[in-house]
Design a protein around this motif. Sequence first.
Motif, PDB file in Angstrom:
ATOM      1  N   HIS A 119       0.866  -1.173   0.000  1.00  0.00           N
ATOM      2  CA  HIS A 119       0.000   0.000   0.000  1.00  0.00           C
ATOM      3  C   HIS A 119       0.905   1.227   0.000  1.00  0.00           C
ATOM      4  O   HIS A 119       2.023   1.167   0.517  1.00  0.00           O
ATOM      5  CB  HIS A 119      -0.921  -0.022   1.223  1.00  0.00           C
ATOM      6  N   PHE A 136      -1.402  -3.020   7.704  1.00  0.00           N
ATOM      7  CA  PHE A 136      -1.912  -2.448   6.458  1.00  0.00           C
ATOM      8  C   PHE A 136      -0.820  -1.631   5.768  1.00  0.00           C
ATOM      9  O   PHE A 136      -0.633  -1.707   4.563  1.00  0.00           O
ATOM     10  CB  PHE A 136      -3.136  -1.565   6.755  1.00  0.00           C
ATOM     11  N   TRP A 144       5.770  -8.176   7.154  1.00  0.00           N
ATOM     12  CA  TRP A 144       4.410  -8.307   6.622  1.00  0.00           C
ATOM     13  C   TRP A 144       4.074  -9.785   6.362  1.00  0.00           C
ATOM     14  O   TRP A 144       3.003 -10.273   6.710  1.00  0.00           O
ATOM     15  CB  TRP A 144       4.223  -7.489   5.327  1.00  0.00           C
ATOM     16  N   LEU A 316      -6.597  -4.771  12.802  1.00  0.00           N
ATOM     17  CA  LEU A 316      -7.663  -5.759  12.609  1.00  0.00           C
ATOM     18  C   LEU A 316      -8.986  -5.173  13.072  1.00  0.00           C
ATOM     19  O   LEU A 316     -10.022  -5.329  12.423  1.00  0.00           O
ATOM     20  CB  LEU A 316      -7.369  -7.043  13.392  1.00  0.00           C
ATOM     21  N   GLY A 319      -9.933  -2.422  10.577  1.00  0.00           N
ATOM     22  CA  GLY A 319     -10.260  -3.009   9.269  1.00  0.00           C
ATOM     23  C   GLY A 319     -11.582  -3.756   9.271  1.00  0.00           C
ATOM     24  O   GLY A 319     -12.251  -3.851   8.243  1.00  0.00           O
ATOM     25  N   GLY A 320     -11.959  -4.290  10.439  1.00  0.00           N
ATOM     26  CA  GLY A 320     -13.113  -5.180  10.451  1.00  0.00           C
ATOM     27  C   GLY A 320     -14.430  -4.560  10.861  1.00  0.00           C
ATOM     28  O   GLY A 320     -15.496  -5.088  10.527  1.00  0.00           O
ATOM     29  N   THR A 387      -9.347   0.858  -3.659  1.00  0.00           N
ATOM     30  CA  THR A 387      -8.191   0.455  -2.860  1.00  0.00           C
ATOM     31  C   THR A 387      -6.910   0.960  -3.525  1.00  0.00           C
ATOM     32  O   THR A 387      -6.938   1.401  -4.675  1.00  0.00           O
ATOM     33  CB  THR A 387      -8.149  -1.065  -2.609  1.00  0.00           C
ATOM     34  N   ARG A 389      -2.534   0.761  -4.149  1.00  0.00           N
ATOM     35  CA  ARG A 389      -1.281   0.001  -4.171  1.00  0.00           C
ATOM     36  C   ARG A 389      -0.174   0.966  -4.575  1.00  0.00           C
ATOM     37  O   ARG A 389      -0.452   2.059  -5.071  1.00  0.00           O
ATOM     38  CB  ARG A 389      -1.328  -1.131  -5.209  1.00  0.00           C
ATOM     39  N   PRO A 452     -14.916  -7.160  -3.781  1.00  0.00           N
ATOM     40  CA  PRO A 452     -15.164  -6.335  -2.585  1.00  0.00           C
ATOM     41  C   PRO A 452     -14.043  -6.420  -1.559  1.00  0.00           C
ATOM     42  O   PRO A 452     -13.872  -5.518  -0.754  1.00  0.00           O
ATOM     43  CB  PRO A 452     -16.464  -6.917  -2.014  1.00  0.00           C
ATOM     44  N   GLY A 454     -10.795  -6.800  -2.431  1.00  0.00           N
ATOM     45  CA  GLY A 454      -9.527  -6.658  -3.140  1.00  0.00           C
ATOM     46  C   GLY A 454      -9.077  -8.038  -3.598  1.00  0.00           C
ATOM     47  O   GLY A 454      -9.872  -8.985  -3.647  1.00  0.00           O
ATOM     48  N   ALA A 455      -7.795  -8.183  -3.925  1.00  0.00           N
ATOM     49  CA  ALA A 455      -7.292  -9.493  -4.353  1.00  0.00           C
ATOM     50  C   ALA A 455      -5.771  -9.484  -4.298  1.00  0.00           C
ATOM     51  O   ALA A 455      -5.152  -8.450  -4.048  1.00  0.00           O
ATOM     52  CB  ALA A 455      -7.783  -9.820  -5.758  1.00  0.00           C
ATOM     53  N   ARG A 458      -2.121  -8.609  -1.121  1.00  0.00           N
ATOM     54  CA  ARG A 458      -2.603  -7.632  -0.139  1.00  0.00           C
ATOM     55  C   ARG A 458      -4.124  -7.613  -0.038  1.00  0.00           C
ATOM     56  O   ARG A 458      -4.710  -6.630   0.418  1.00  0.00           O
ATOM     57  CB  ARG A 458      -2.090  -6.227  -0.476  1.00  0.00           C
ATOM     58  N   CYS A 460      -7.875  -8.453   1.440  1.00  0.00           N
ATOM     59  CA  CYS A 460      -8.384  -8.382   2.809  1.00  0.00           C
ATOM     60  C   CYS A 460      -8.004  -9.646   3.581  1.00  0.00           C
ATOM     61  O   CYS A 460      -8.208 -10.762   3.108  1.00  0.00           O
ATOM     62  CB  CYS A 460      -9.900  -8.240   2.781  1.00  0.00           C
TER      63      CYS A 460
END
Length: 524
Positions: A119, A136, A144, A316, A319-320, A387, A389, A452, A454-455, A458, A460
């Motif tokens: 990111h 993140f 990471w 977490l 993010g959640g 999102t 990158r 939804p 991302g992929a 990185r 979710c």
Amino acid sequence: MDWPTILPNGLQLESLEANISASSIPVTILTGDNPRDPLDLFCKPNKSRPILPPSPPALPLIGHLHLIGSHFHISLQSLSAKYGTLFYLRLGASRSVVVSSAAMATEIFKTQDLAFAEHPKLGFSDEMPYAKYGFFSAPYGDYWRFAKKVCMSELLSPKQIECSRGVRDEELVRLLQIMFECSKKKELVDLGVELMKFTNNTLCRMAMSTRCSDRGDDAEEIREMVKDTFELGSKMFLGDVLGPLRKVGFWLYAKKAMDVHLRIDGLLERILKAHEDQNRKGEEEDLMDILLKVQKDDKAEVKMTRIHLKALVLDLFIGGTGTSSEVILWTLAELINHPNAFNKLREEIESVVGGTRLVEDSDVISLPYLQAVVKEGLRLHPPLPVTTRSSRQDCKIDGFDIPKETMIFINLYAIMRDPNTWENPNEFWPERFLISSSKEQENVEEAFNFLPFGAGRRACAGGKLGLTILHRTVAAMVQCFDWKVGGDQDAKVNMEVAKGVFMHVAHPLLCLPVVHFDPFASRT
Ligand code: HEM
């Protein structure tokens, strides 16, 4: 590779300088398909001359800032209709590339995933004590990778999600009790507020069993701090990304940011100490217990510091919570506005669950329409519509050069409403996920049309937990209640989106819950 000083369409530095000195700055610089970025006039010429993606006309200093309206994702979507699914933008001091199609997203998330596995580092990252240690914001590297492994194999693993069932059940029952109470008193409920409290409490208890601490109001205090963090974070992000000078956002909000940070740190430190002091043998492990074990493990490939631990728990939690509650809210709003879908879902739940108990996690597998409804909610209302990158090296996409450290905006919202992929893309129509076979659906996901979470590397980290919470909560709210918007039988929900970079509802959703089924009635 540096950003170019001469553009592929042949516009030369000298001619642009001449245009500027003719004091007709915006008009003359802004002609051509791929005009010179005026900021580059001050850079040294570069021999390599990279070919940049197409770009709208830019203004001096602010670049393309004037093209960004009140809803970031919609502005980018409109620009992509004109400049293509890969285009270059300079927003103030930030150089970025915007991706708006599944094909381009495949390049970022799959083909060149490693090159984009970070990111972006924002201007204020170095100044914020946690930001450097967060998951993140962590650069792609040993820490990471280690933290991701801990998340996927321990903290957010299917086993841990199952272990959290007791906490999740209790919090869901608490949410439903509030609704029953309001129904009895004929009081309107602010659904957004209650759902936010529900996801906050659930995640807070999963992460750090706030009962460990000596005070009972930690969840409330954390909720306040997370709200402050979000508000400040988006202001600083906008200042950083959209402002004419990097770090301006930080200068403006530094004191407030530091204040919020110190409050959060104080609270996390207190909860952490309570975990260390107490003998919690025999009690259910929360995420903090697991992380403390990881931290003390001498054989772990990476040494996790105390600050890493606190930053990960916070990431977490942040993010959640907002993400899950927003999607539940939008999905319920769509269901209220589409009574046929609402009734179809309720019939499915009743036929599988029967009329004596509350829907459970284990029912979800037998509820295909529920799964389709939640997917459709996520497709139309991704809580992170765009999102980001950063390119870790010079790369090429679709023949265009993407210099190292370019910020990439991937417009998940635009991709999931792309009319080339989705029939009637702006309509709430859960059946679209049922009509195609499961093989075809897998293809949709593999083709990066449905994103939804991302992929790629990185993506979710909490997608599975998020889906578990979404399915169960949406199902329970439909199984137990009818919803009257503003107390009115026929009123519709206003689906306007609030201004900004997220997908918050613009107006509070105030509803009167009318009891349809009370699973606790026989127990009282
Ligand atoms: C409906 C629920 C959720 C949605 C829609 C969602 C969506 C997202 C998206 C779009 C990203 C960025 C992915 C990318 O850049 O490719 C992300 C990242 C992340 N999410 Fe979620 N999220 C949800 C729930 C959760 C939950 C429940 C947790 C944890 C408790 C979580 C933790 C994270 C973390 C830690 C990251 C950063 C991953 C990294 O940088 O490697 N999310 N999420």
